[in-house]
Structure formats: structure tokens, C-alpha cells
Design a protein around this motif. Structure first.
Motif: not given
Ligand code: SF4
Ligand code: SF4
Length: 98
Positions: A33-36, A77, A95
Motif C-alpha cells: 500500500w505504501r505510497a512513495g 505502510k 522517496n
């Protein structure tokens, strides 16, 4: 026939989304799910206090054989709580590529 592992329709979801199968969280890789952004630990700043371990909502931080802490990114996450709570600033959110 393949064993059914999760509900396919809302009618099959338990009331309150309660989970009755122990250990099922191991199958849910929240790291996907990790966003960046992901946490990176700097051993040179870490005082081995364990605060990051205590605060991680995923329980994915562990101590290595030397007593330094790191996260299992399969379950991380990317919330950044570990970096926020680490007062020696040994955890930095960076990032991710791609
Ligand atoms: S909170 Fe920071 S100093 Fe404490 S164990 Fe975690 S990384 Fe090390
Ligand atoms: S970013 Fe969040 S989920 Fe990932 S290790 Fe840190 S506290 Fe845990």
C-alpha cells in the motif's frame, strides 16, 4: 477446489469487519500500500531506545542481533510515525524509486 481466503461480496464480511482467523494478518502485505516513501535507519544516530518499535502501528519494526532497529518493509505502510517519534532523528523518510 481452492480454499477461499477472503470475502468476495459485502454480504460475506463479518459484522464490524471483525477478523476471526488468528494469524491472518501475516497474509496482508501492507507494504504494497505504501505510497512513495519508506523509512531508513541510521545506526550512527540510533541510541537503541526502541521508541520506533513501540510506536509503529504495523508492528513491523524489529531489533537486530546488535540491538539496532529496522523495519520490515513488507509490512511497512510508510506512515512516517517512526521518523516522527525518533528524537535522535535516526529515522528518515525517503522517496522510493518507481
Ligand atoms: S526511536 Fe530512533 S533512536 Fe530509538 S531505537 Fe528507534 S531508531 Fe533508534
Ligand atoms: S513508516 Fe510507519 S509502518 Fe513503516 S516502519 Fe515506520 S511507523 Fe512502521
Amino acid at each position: 477446489m481452492t480454499e477461499k481466503r477472503w470475502p468476495e461480496r459485502w454480504q460475506e464480511v463479518n459484522p464490524g469487519c471483525m477478523v476471526f482467523t488468528p494469524g491472518s494478518s501475516q497474509e496482508y502485505h501492507t507494504g504494497s500500500w505504501r505510497a512513495g516513501r519508506k523509512p531508513v535507519w541510521d545506526k550512527s544516530k540510533c541510541i537503541k531506545c526502541g521508541v520506533c518499535y513501540i510506536f509503529c502501528p504495523e508492528g513491523c519494526i524489529f531489533a537486530d542481533e546488535e540491538g539496532y532497529f529496522a523495519g520490515d518493509l513488507t509490512y511497512c505502510k510508510g506512515c512516517g510515525i517512526c521518523a516522527h517519534e525518533c528524537f535522535p532523528e535516526a529515522v528518515t523518510m525517503v522517496n522510493e524509486e518507481g
